[in-house]
Scaffold this motif. Structure first.
Motif, PDB file in Angstrom:
ATOM      1  N   ALA A 243      -1.252   1.254  -3.881  1.00  0.00           N
ATOM      2  CA  ALA A 243      -0.736   0.544  -5.046  1.00  0.00           C
ATOM      3  C   ALA A 243       0.784   0.623  -5.152  1.00  0.00           C
ATOM      4  CB  ALA A 243      -1.373   1.118  -6.316  1.00  0.00           C
ATOM      5  N   LEU A 244       1.376   1.573  -4.417  1.00  0.00           N
ATOM      6  CA  LEU A 244       2.834   1.768  -4.492  1.00  0.00           C
ATOM      7  C   LEU A 244       3.585   1.053  -3.380  1.00  0.00           C
ATOM      8  CD1 LEU A 244       2.813   5.607  -5.244  1.00  0.00           C
ATOM      9  CD2 LEU A 244       3.145   3.768  -6.877  1.00  0.00           C
ATOM     10  N   VAL A 245       2.893   0.311  -2.527  1.00  0.00           N
ATOM     11  CA  VAL A 245       3.539  -0.233  -1.339  1.00  0.00           C
ATOM     12  C   VAL A 245       4.675  -1.187  -1.696  1.00  0.00           C
ATOM     13  CG1 VAL A 245       1.856  -2.104  -1.112  1.00  0.00           C
ATOM     14  CG2 VAL A 245       3.158  -1.354   0.882  1.00  0.00           C
ATOM     15  N   TYR A 246       4.485  -2.006  -2.730  1.00  0.00           N
ATOM     16  CA  TYR A 246       5.543  -2.962  -3.066  1.00  0.00           C
ATOM     17  C   TYR A 246       6.730  -2.271  -3.730  1.00  0.00           C
ATOM     18  CZ  TYR A 246       2.396  -6.652  -1.662  1.00  0.00           C
ATOM     19  OH  TYR A 246       1.581  -7.456  -0.920  1.00  0.00           O
ATOM     20  N   ALA A 247       6.471  -1.149  -4.414  1.00  0.00           N
ATOM     21  CA  ALA A 247       7.589  -0.359  -4.942  1.00  0.00           C
ATOM     22  C   ALA A 247       8.392   0.239  -3.792  1.00  0.00           C
ATOM     23  CB  ALA A 247       7.057   0.749  -5.850  1.00  0.00           C
ATOM     24  N   VAL A 248       7.719   0.688  -2.728  1.00  0.00           N
ATOM     25  CA  VAL A 248       8.410   1.193  -1.539  1.00  0.00           C
ATOM     26  C   VAL A 248       9.262   0.093  -0.917  1.00  0.00           C
ATOM     27  CG1 VAL A 248       8.079   2.067   0.810  1.00  0.00           C
ATOM     28  CG2 VAL A 248       6.692   2.973  -1.063  1.00  0.00           C
ATOM     29  N   VAL A 249       8.690  -1.102  -0.807  1.00  0.00           N
ATOM     30  CA  VAL A 249       9.427  -2.231  -0.233  1.00  0.00           C
ATOM     31  C   VAL A 249      10.640  -2.571  -1.083  1.00  0.00           C
ATOM     32  CG1 VAL A 249       9.279  -4.704   0.270  1.00  0.00           C
ATOM     33  CG2 VAL A 249       7.420  -3.183   0.947  1.00  0.00           C
ATOM     34  N   ASP A 250      10.481  -2.574  -2.398  1.00  0.00           N
ATOM     35  CA  ASP A 250      11.623  -2.822  -3.292  1.00  0.00           C
ATOM     36  C   ASP A 250      12.702  -1.766  -3.096  1.00  0.00           C
ATOM     37  OD1 ASP A 250      10.502  -5.078  -4.359  1.00  0.00           O
ATOM     38  OD2 ASP A 250       9.681  -4.070  -6.130  1.00  0.00           O
ATOM     39  N   GLY A 251      12.281  -0.512  -2.935  1.00  0.00           N
ATOM     40  CA  GLY A 251      13.244   0.565  -2.743  1.00  0.00           C
ATOM     41  C   GLY A 251      14.035   0.431  -1.456  1.00  0.00           C
ATOM     42  N   LEU A 252      13.466  -0.274  -0.487  1.00  0.00           N
ATOM     43  CA  LEU A 252      14.170  -0.521   0.776  1.00  0.00           C
ATOM     44  C   LEU A 252      15.079  -1.740   0.683  1.00  0.00           C
ATOM     45  CD1 LEU A 252      11.194   0.035   3.268  1.00  0.00           C
ATOM     46  CD2 LEU A 252      13.074   1.620   2.788  1.00  0.00           C
ATOM     47  N   GLY A 253      15.022  -2.441  -0.440  1.00  0.00           N
ATOM     48  CA  GLY A 253      15.834  -3.642  -0.595  1.00  0.00           C
ATOM     49  C   GLY A 253      15.300  -4.821   0.191  1.00  0.00           C
ATOM     50  N   ARG A 254      14.008  -4.833   0.455  1.00  0.00           N
ATOM     51  CA  ARG A 254      13.387  -5.889   1.244  1.00  0.00           C
ATOM     52  C   ARG A 254      12.563  -6.815   0.355  1.00  0.00           C
ATOM     53  NH1 ARG A 254      14.807  -6.408   6.750  1.00  0.00           N
ATOM     54  NH2 ARG A 254      15.337  -4.338   7.585  1.00  0.00           N
ATOM     55  N   SER A 255      12.213  -7.980   0.887  1.00  0.00           N
ATOM     56  CA  SER A 255      11.354  -8.911   0.177  1.00  0.00           C
ATOM     57  C   SER A 255       9.915  -8.429   0.273  1.00  0.00           C
ATOM     58  CB  SER A 255      11.476 -10.311   0.790  1.00  0.00           C
ATOM     59  OG  SER A 255      10.884 -10.338   2.077  1.00  0.00           O
ATOM     60  N   PRO A 256       9.031  -8.915  -0.620  1.00  0.00           N
ATOM     61  CA  PRO A 256       7.632  -8.478  -0.575  1.00  0.00           C
ATOM     62  C   PRO A 256       6.959  -8.714   0.775  1.00  0.00           C
ATOM     63  CG  PRO A 256       8.077  -9.574  -2.655  1.00  0.00           C
ATOM     64  CD  PRO A 256       9.312  -9.755  -1.807  1.00  0.00           C
ATOM     65  N   ALA A 257       7.421  -9.714   1.516  1.00  0.00           N
ATOM     66  CA  ALA A 257       6.814 -10.003   2.814  1.00  0.00           C
ATOM     67  C   ALA A 257       6.961  -8.839   3.796  1.00  0.00           C
ATOM     68  CB  ALA A 257       7.429 -11.266   3.419  1.00  0.00           C
ATOM     69  N   TYR A 258       7.929  -7.942   3.554  1.00  0.00           N
ATOM     70  CA  TYR A 258       8.140  -6.801   4.439  1.00  0.00           C
ATOM     71  C   TYR A 258       6.945  -5.844   4.421  1.00  0.00           C
ATOM     72  CZ  TYR A 258      10.752  -3.095   6.828  1.00  0.00           C
ATOM     73  OH  TYR A 258      11.188  -2.149   7.721  1.00  0.00           O
ATOM     74  N   ALA A 259       6.115  -5.964   3.383  1.00  0.00           N
ATOM     75  CA  ALA A 259       4.898  -5.149   3.338  1.00  0.00           C
ATOM     76  C   ALA A 259       4.016  -5.436   4.543  1.00  0.00           C
ATOM     77  CB  ALA A 259       4.128  -5.417   2.041  1.00  0.00           C
ATOM     78  N   GLY A 260       4.103  -6.653   5.069  1.00  0.00           N
ATOM     79  CA  GLY A 260       3.339  -6.988   6.262  1.00  0.00           C
ATOM     80  C   GLY A 260       3.759  -6.182   7.472  1.00  0.00           C
ATOM     81  N   VAL A 261       5.060  -5.872   7.575  1.00  0.00           N
ATOM     82  CA  VAL A 261       5.555  -5.047   8.683  1.00  0.00           C
ATOM     83  C   VAL A 261       4.970  -3.639   8.582  1.00  0.00           C
ATOM     84  CG1 VAL A 261       7.612  -4.047   9.747  1.00  0.00           C
ATOM     85  CG2 VAL A 261       7.668  -6.393   8.860  1.00  0.00           C
ATOM     86  N   LEU A 262       4.972  -3.093   7.369  1.00  0.00           N
ATOM     87  CA  LEU A 262       4.422  -1.751   7.172  1.00  0.00           C
ATOM     88  C   LEU A 262       2.912  -1.737   7.424  1.00  0.00           C
ATOM     89  CD1 LEU A 262       6.363  -0.633   3.950  1.00  0.00           C
ATOM     90  CD2 LEU A 262       7.003  -0.363   6.360  1.00  0.00           C
ATOM     91  N   ALA A 263       2.236  -2.805   7.009  1.00  0.00           N
ATOM     92  CA  ALA A 263       0.791  -2.878   7.253  1.00  0.00           C
ATOM     93  C   ALA A 263       0.485  -2.953   8.745  1.00  0.00           C
ATOM     94  CB  ALA A 263       0.208  -4.094   6.532  1.00  0.00           C
ATOM     95  N   ALA A 264       1.318  -3.692   9.476  1.00  0.00           N
ATOM     96  CA  ALA A 264       1.114  -3.788  10.919  1.00  0.00           C
ATOM     97  C   ALA A 264       1.323  -2.432  11.584  1.00  0.00           C
ATOM     98  CB  ALA A 264       2.060  -4.824  11.518  1.00  0.00           C
ATOM     99  N   ALA A 265       2.325  -1.681  11.145  1.00  0.00           N
ATOM    100  CA  ALA A 265       2.569  -0.347  11.701  1.00  0.00           C
ATOM    101  C   ALA A 265       1.400   0.578  11.405  1.00  0.00           C
ATOM    102  CB  ALA A 265       3.864   0.227  11.126  1.00  0.00           C
ATOM    103  N   GLN A 266       0.882   0.498  10.176  1.00  0.00           N
ATOM    104  CA  GLN A 266      -0.276   1.331   9.829  1.00  0.00           C
ATOM    105  C   GLN A 266      -1.485   0.944  10.675  1.00  0.00           C
ATOM    106  OE1 GLN A 266      -1.205   1.700   5.631  1.00  0.00           O
ATOM    107  NE2 GLN A 266      -3.378   2.008   6.066  1.00  0.00           N
TER     108      GLN A 266
END
Length: 450
Positions: A243-266
């Protein structure tokens, strides 16, 4: 246990005919499911403009998990291979009906089909766990479950891209028809399994009593109880973390689409974990494998608070490695240690206890992200997670030690398969070993699935 077996589980598993066939079915049906999982929410969002209704698509497929103990009784009432084929053909028959959905007033049909889809999935998982335990050599179960996880996660990486492309070209009905086709193909694959099953005898007790028997057996075995509790705690914490993934992405200064990069790594991490799960289970034992893997995921979750792209990607990959360990360990132990006539109910109960906490975790995480900075929540989550694992491990060692002394087994805390396949006292004896159940030839080299 040979070093060759530890290094290379895949060839040994695939040389078992039933294991290879079943993994093919997992890949085929998993591709369609992963594609629909993404497209259904997007489709409903496009039709209605409602985020809430789009979220209900996920809820419709998840909700039947709560009825797992009751639905699992079906897997113990009939032969498992025909049931597995039937619950594959049921969604295949229903999904084409979604071609009639073209406006917001028919979204109810999408939700109804997805609910039946999820219900069939719960029965499918129970029948699968029970059938695999008799169709696949017991010594291959650990490696098989790890490779199943790898196959499933691989489809989650590939299928959403195909589903998104198909959705863009043909809309939701196109994706639904693709998923229906994959279920038909999977049913054909399951039909090729070679396993002899006796028709279960008529039940000697009522439905409620039979449902309770699965939960009673699971809770009465200290090591199984520990593994399932560890898995449930892990999935509860994973829900909060998710549930915190988009807060992590915001903290990195990235757009919400960057969550896809983290999901791919996971996902890549989970694929890797599945490949080494069997050897790791044999080396560490089920309990240590589960606890160590979950601890790795807890540390990775805590470190995601660091505002660095490199740290976030690495932690996502490490998280993907650690998260599935408890699930693989728990389900492998259930398959090995549960009598055949009970296995459907016990497996379904275990699935409920493992996966239902994810929903609660998502709800808790959604509330926490609104109340506190994720850079405080994630380290706190990691600390609580590690503490819970330490408590479970200590109590599990004590409980399993008592059980081992009662049974004359000096290694109750270990998996009981250190030699690659020997089962400890108390393991399932209600049906013959897998090698006696199957008619297919298999290799003498054996090395034994979010």
């Amino acid at each position: 246990m040979t070093s060759k077996r530890s290094r290379s589980p895949l060839p040994h598993v695939l040389r078992d005919r039933n294991a290879g066939i079943y993994l093919t079915g997992v890949v085929v049906s998993g591709f369609g499911t992963a594609a629909l999982w993404l497209a259904a929410g997007v489709w409903v969002k496009d039709l209605t403009g409602s985020d809430g209704l789009a979220a209900l698509c996920q809820l419709a497929m998840w909700a039947p998990v709560l009825a797992g103990p009751a639905l699992g009784t079906l897997a113990d009432r009939v032969r498992r291979r025909p049931l597995l084929i039937g619950v594959s053909l049921l969604p295949a028959a229903l999904l084409p009906a979604l071609s009639a959905v073209g406006s917001a007033d028919r979204v109810w049909l999408v939700l109804a089909v997805l609910f039946v889809y999820g219900t069939a999935g719960v029965v499918h998982d129970a029948a699968e766990s029970a059938l695999v335990a008799s169709a696949v050599d017991a010594r291959l179960l650990g490696d098989f479950n790890g490779l199943r996880m790898t196959a499933t996660e691989s489809m989650k990486l590939l299928a959403p891209l195909a589903g998104a492309g198909l959705y863009a070209a043909y809309g939701g009905p196109g994706v639904a028809l693709l998923d229906a086709l994959t279920f038909v193909l999977a049913a054909g694959v399951y039909a090729a399994l070679r396993v002899r099953e006796e028709k279960p005898p008529p039940p000697a007790s009522g439905w409620r009593t039979r449902t309770a028997e699965g939960a009673r057996y699971l809770w009465g075995r200290p090591r199984l109880r520990l593994l399932v509790l560890a898995g449930g705690a892990t999935m509860l914490c994973s829900g909060i973390n998710g549930a915190l993934v988009y807060a992590v992405v915001d903290g990195l200064g990235r757009s919400p689409a960057y969550a896809g990069v983290l999901a791919a790594a996971q996902g890549a991490g989970t694929v890797a974990a599945g490949l080494v799960a069997g050897p790791a289970l044999r080396r560490l034992g089920a309990v240590r494998f589960a606890v160590y893997g979950s601890a790795l995921a807890a540390v990775a979750a805590a470190l995601r608070a660091v505002p660095s792209d490199a740290v976030a990607v690495v932690c996502s990959a490490v998280y993907g490695v650690g998260l599935p360990c408890a699930l693989i360990a728990a389900m492998t132990a259930v398959q090995r240690e549960t009598p055949g006539p009970l296995l459907g109910r016990v497996a379904a109960t275990a699935n409920t206890l493992l996966f239902a906490p994810t929903v609660a975790g998502l709800a808790v995480g959604a509330g926490l992200v609104e109340l506190a900075d994720h850079r405080l929540v994630l380290p706190a989550l990691g600390t609580v997670w590690l503490t819970a694992l330490a408590v479970l491990a200590r109590r599990g060692r004590e409980a399993c030690g008592v059980a081992a002394n009662r049974e004359g087994d000096e290694d109750g805390y270990r998996s009981g398969d250190e030699d690659g396949g020997q089962t400890q006292p108390g393991t399932r004896t209600a049906h013959p070993p897998a090698s006696a159940d199957r008619t297919a030839d298999r290799s003498a080299s054996d090395a034994s699935p979010a």
